[in-house]
Scaffold this motif. Structure first.
Motif, PDB file in Angstrom:
ATOM      1  N   THR A 170      19.776 -25.550  21.087  1.00 32.70           N
ATOM      2  CA  THR A 170      18.546 -26.098  20.477  1.00 32.70           C
ATOM      3  C   THR A 170      17.305 -25.810  21.302  1.00 32.70           C
ATOM      4  O   THR A 170      16.331 -26.554  21.249  1.00 32.70           O
ATOM      5  CB  THR A 170      18.698 -27.618  20.303  1.00 32.70           C
ATOM      6  OG1 THR A 170      18.989 -28.221  21.579  1.00 32.70           O
ATOM      7  CG2 THR A 170      19.806 -27.946  19.320  1.00 32.70           C
TER       8      THR A 170
ATOM      9  N   ASN B 129      25.701 -19.387  21.166  1.00 36.04           N
ATOM     10  CA  ASN B 129      26.212 -19.967  19.935  1.00 36.04           C
ATOM     11  C   ASN B 129      25.091 -20.631  19.170  1.00 36.04           C
ATOM     12  O   ASN B 129      24.005 -20.893  19.707  1.00 36.04           O
ATOM     13  CB  ASN B 129      27.346 -20.968  20.230  1.00 36.04           C
ATOM     14  CG  ASN B 129      26.876 -22.134  21.076  1.00 36.04           C
ATOM     15  OD1 ASN B 129      26.187 -23.024  20.590  1.00 36.04           O
ATOM     16  ND2 ASN B 129      27.232 -22.124  22.360  1.00 36.04           N
ATOM     17  N   ARG B 130      25.361 -20.938  17.918  1.00 37.27           N
ATOM     18  CA  ARG B 130      24.327 -21.469  17.029  1.00 37.27           C
ATOM     19  C   ARG B 130      24.052 -22.948  17.251  1.00 37.27           C
ATOM     20  O   ARG B 130      23.169 -23.514  16.622  1.00 37.27           O
ATOM     21  CB  ARG B 130      24.737 -21.234  15.571  1.00 37.27           C
ATOM     22  CG  ARG B 130      24.700 -19.773  15.166  1.00 37.27           C
ATOM     23  CD  ARG B 130      25.335 -19.553  13.815  1.00 37.27           C
ATOM     24  NE  ARG B 130      26.774 -19.826  13.833  1.00 37.27           N
ATOM     25  CZ  ARG B 130      27.560 -19.717  12.776  1.00 37.27           C
ATOM     26  NH1 ARG B 130      27.062 -19.344  11.616  1.00 37.27           N
ATOM     27  NH2 ARG B 130      28.850 -19.974  12.880  1.00 37.27           N
TER      28      ARG B 130
ATOM     29  N   ARG C  61      20.057 -17.643  16.359  1.00 37.19           N
ATOM     30  CA  ARG C  61      20.865 -17.936  15.177  1.00 37.19           C
ATOM     31  C   ARG C  61      20.818 -16.791  14.184  1.00 37.19           C
ATOM     32  O   ARG C  61      21.833 -16.432  13.578  1.00 37.19           O
ATOM     33  CB  ARG C  61      20.375 -19.234  14.511  1.00 37.19           C
ATOM     34  CG  ARG C  61      20.976 -20.488  15.113  1.00 37.19           C
ATOM     35  CD  ARG C  61      20.819 -21.675  14.169  1.00 37.19           C
ATOM     36  NE  ARG C  61      19.422 -21.964  13.883  1.00 37.19           N
ATOM     37  CZ  ARG C  61      18.654 -22.766  14.607  1.00 37.19           C
ATOM     38  NH1 ARG C  61      19.164 -23.371  15.679  1.00 37.19           N
ATOM     39  NH2 ARG C  61      17.400 -22.993  14.274  1.00 37.19           N
TER      40      ARG C  61
ATOM     41  N   ASP D 180      30.001 -18.189  20.281  1.00 38.25           N
ATOM     42  CA  ASP D 180      30.068 -18.990  19.064  1.00 38.25           C
ATOM     43  C   ASP D 180      31.494 -18.980  18.516  1.00 38.25           C
ATOM     44  O   ASP D 180      32.128 -17.922  18.419  1.00 38.25           O
ATOM     45  CB  ASP D 180      29.099 -18.431  18.019  1.00 38.25           C
ATOM     46  CG  ASP D 180      28.882 -19.390  16.860  1.00 38.25           C
ATOM     47  OD1 ASP D 180      27.851 -20.063  16.842  1.00 38.25           O
ATOM     48  OD2 ASP D 180      29.754 -19.457  15.983  1.00 38.25           O
TER      49      ASP D 180
ATOM     50  N   SER E  67      16.293 -20.770  19.791  1.00 36.49           N
ATOM     51  CA  SER E  67      17.497 -20.990  18.989  1.00 36.49           C
ATOM     52  C   SER E  67      17.408 -20.315  17.626  1.00 36.49           C
ATOM     53  O   SER E  67      18.394 -19.774  17.126  1.00 36.49           O
ATOM     54  CB  SER E  67      17.749 -22.486  18.831  1.00 36.49           C
ATOM     55  OG  SER E  67      16.637 -23.116  18.217  1.00 36.49           O
ATOM     56  N   ALA E  68      16.229 -20.339  16.969  1.00 39.40           N
ATOM     57  CA  ALA E  68      16.095 -19.715  15.651  1.00 39.40           C
ATOM     58  C   ALA E  68      16.316 -18.206  15.743  1.00 39.40           C
ATOM     59  O   ALA E  68      16.977 -17.600  14.886  1.00 39.40           O
ATOM     60  CB  ALA E  68      14.718 -20.010  15.074  1.00 39.40           C
TER      61      ALA E  68
ATOM     62  N   THR F 249      24.129 -14.694  13.211  1.00 38.63           N
ATOM     63  CA  THR F 249      24.498 -14.599  11.797  1.00 38.63           C
ATOM     64  C   THR F 249      24.671 -13.148  11.373  1.00 38.63           C
ATOM     65  O   THR F 249      25.595 -12.803  10.620  1.00 38.63           O
ATOM     66  CB  THR F 249      23.438 -15.285  10.926  1.00 38.63           C
ATOM     67  OG1 THR F 249      23.313 -16.652  11.322  1.00 38.63           O
ATOM     68  CG2 THR F 249      23.820 -15.222   9.456  1.00 38.63           C
TER      69      THR F 249
END
Length: 649
Positions: A319, A315-316, A327, A359, A323-324, A331
């Motif tokens: 951290t 999930n977004r 994400r 997510d 994570s980037a 998306t």
């Protein structure tokens, strides 16, 4: 008064007598003209200015129908205002539109392979189905040509392809000669549909072969019906449940279910996997692989896109250092599931082991908004899975051992078991049978009769006490004749039907405690002692009764005080450890309800003995039979089962 003329021409073309001003038309063209005139009956008036699209069927040949449409225009409309705008819709219709708008009249044919678009409907005043040729059309054509109307001639005109009719009937050739030439040739075979257009035959299992999937099978049948309705134009795609998340432990058969679902829906299955997409390389390549799966699914729509291990995406909210990257990937998946890139015709089936890691945006309406958990298969499902993979039907005695030995196994485990048994059969040059399958089960030992008797007494005690206190209806009772060597596992149980809501008063909890102690009470009455199986494990009878008594006195406000405490079951042991007064109160409740249960067993001993005998014979009884045995052998008595009234009831 002046005579007002309607401006109509004769609506039925086969009643119109030919005259010298008629355009020369062949017999098949006139027959096609009858079909065109019938379809355009509403525009059969002088001075009308229609632009009409005729939607054709497989019985269509443009050269013949184009000439027939021009003949219709010359007969009905003003020839000087009509420049022959008889056209066929194609993917490039700019010239057609310009000519139709210029002349204010047009007859446009849409072949069966052409999909009429919204823009085509806007240009056309109407989209009308082209009527197929009929017996009346053939009779009119024969009559106009001066030929005898016979059954053989009519059948010939209705069955011959338009292309052959067009070549046989020519202006320079007598119609009778054309019919004779057609009759002299062999009947043409129907054109077979090209193999590439045929849906591939279903290989592998279908939903009827799937077992142990619970409500997922029912959802699959509903989806198959929805897709069939969508193909038939009955419903739109937005009415199809096109996104579902299935979860379950590894090996329960999520991938096999996806294959069976695609076979039952008669649609292609596109396999996607989060780990496989990641193998493509860097983020750009990863995203390309992801989008390629969705593109392939859209190109083959209606289709099913199966995304395995979708929980790997996470999930977004994470951290960590990746994570980037994740994400961006999540998306992209969200955009493909919904967003601007719609997926009409594509059912997305996501599978995972840990749905809580996914997510939350993926589970919102319009995406994977339905979640169905797949449990481990029960005994009946495991038997069906065995039959599917092996084709072997076991006897009832073997099934009992199989049920015990395979408890907790997945469909993949049972498939592996069958594979090993088949290998042994090949090595021994014999066919697969029940004995070979049993030989590959974990070692199972048969329980002694005396031990089985103690199991039957214990479980029958639960059933009799439950019946007398009216706590819950017994739905099933079972004991096992076998035990897996080296394993400690439950060898008997009583199932209760707790579907009816009840007021949970103090008496309700006291009856529940008495029912839990019914097995111990029965052992004490018959053997004078009870075994260690009634205590120790978290779900053992005495453990459950102790926790219920602790909740009654320490957390529900139904004991000696209205004060409530922690309702967490894990905290009950600490409450008993640090509160001696509570421990004494719990002990008193247990003693009181055990005495109550023993009184019931003593009074209803004949009913319990009859139940024990029947249970030793059958090993498993349904709730109706249990209640019938108890009712038939129970004794009427002053209510020994009713506990004394106490404060807080």
């Amino acid at each position: 008064m002046p005579i007002k003329q309607s401006g109509k021409r004769l609506r039925v073309p086969w009643r119109k007598k030919p005259d010298e001003n008629d355009l020369p038309v062949t017999l098949p063209v006139f027959m096609a003209y009858c079909a065109v005139a019938r379809s355009l009956r509403s525009w059969n008036r002088i001075g009308t200015k229609p632009i009409v699209t005729l939607a054709t069927t497989d019985d269509f040949y443009f050269p013949v129908f184009a000439e027939a449409a021009r003949f219709f225009a010359s007969q009905i409309w003003e020839p000087q205002r009509f420049h022959g705008n008889v056209l066929e819709w194609t993917d490039k219709n700019f010239r057609h539109e310009a000519e139709a708008l210029r002349d204010e009249r047009a007859i446009l044919f849409a072949s069966p392979s052409y999909e009429i678009k919204d823009d085509d409907r806007l240009l056309s005043d109407a989209v009308v189905p082209l009527e197929p040729r009929t017996v009346r059309h053939a009779e009119a054509a024969l009559r106009r040509a001066g030929l005898p109307i016979t059954r053989e001639s009519i059948e010939l005109l209705l069955t011959e392809p338009w292309s052959r009719l067009s070549r046989a009937f020519q202006d320079r050739r007598d119609p009778l000669q054309a019919i004779q030439r057609l009759r002299s040739l062999p009947i043409p075979l129907p054109v077979r549909e090209p193999e590439r257009h045929r849906p591939p035959p279903a290989t592998g299992p279908t939903l009827s072969d799937m077992h142990g999937f619970g409500g997922l099978i029912e959802w699959g049948y509903d989806l198959a019906k929805d897709i069939a309705d969508f193909r038939a134009g009955i419903i739109q795609w937005r009415d199809v449940d096109n996104g579902v998340l299935i979860s379950g432990p590894p090996g329960v058969g999520k991938t096999m279910f996806a294959s069976a679902l695609a076979n039952s829906c008669a649609v292609p299955l596109i396999y996607g996997s989060a780990s496989r997409w990641q193998e493509a390389g860097a983020l750009d390549e990863h995203l390309k692989a992801l989008r390629a799966s969705f593109v392939e699914a859209r190109e083959k729509a209606p289709s099913i896109l199966f995304i395995d291990e979708i929980d790997v995406l996470g999930n977004r909210g994470e951290t960590d250092r990746n994570s980037a990257y994740m994400r961006a990937l999540i998306t992209a998946v969200l955009q493909l599931l919904d967003g601007f890139e719609r997926r009409e015709g594509v059912v997305v089936l996501g599978a995972c082991n840990h749905p809580d890691l996914l997510d939350s945006a993926m589970k919102r309406p319009g995406r994977l908004d339905r979640h169905i958990a797949v449990p481990l298969p029960d005994a009946a499902s495991r038997r069906s899975i065995l039959k599917f993979h092996s084709g072997v039907t076991m006897c009832s005695a073997d099934f009992e051992m199989f049920d015990l030995a395979t408890e907790g196994l997945t469909g993949a485990d049972i498939e592996r078991l069958v594979r090993e048994a088949k290998r042994a059969a090949r090595r021994q040059s014999q066919s697969l049978n029940s004995d070979l399958i049993v030989s590959h089960l974990p070692p199972v030992i048969k329980l002694p009769e005396a031990y089985m008797h103690s199991l039957a007494v214990h479980e029958a005690g639960h059933a009799v006490v439950s019946f007398e206190v009216g706590h819950s209806k017994v739905s099933a009772i079972k004991i096992s004749r076998y035990q897996i060597q080296g394993e400690t596992r439950e060898l008997g149980y009583v199932e209760y039907d707790s579907s009816a809501p009840q007021r949970r008063t103090r008496s309700f909890y006291e009856s529940a405690i008495a029912t839990c102690l019914g097995g111990i009470a029965a052992e004490l009455e018959v053997f004078g002692s009870f075994s260690d199986g009634a205590a120790g494990a978290g779900a053992a009878d005495l453990n459950r009764a102790t926790d219920l008594a602790t909740a009654l006195e320490g957390s529900l406000g139904m004991g000696h005080t209205l004060m409530v405490g922690s309702s967490e079951q894990g905290e009950f042991s600490n409450l008993r450890l640090y509160l001696p007064e509570l421990r004494r109160q719990v002990h008193d409740i247990l003693e009181e309800q055990l005495s109550r249960a023993r009184s019931i067993i003593s009074q209803q001993r004949p009913a319990m003995d009859a139940l024990v005998d029947r249970l030793l014979d059958a090993a498993e009884l349904a709730g109706d039979e249990v209640r019938e045995i108890i009712s038939r052998h129970r004794r009427s008595a002053v209510s020994l089962a009713k506990p004394p009234r106490r404060a807080g009831m």
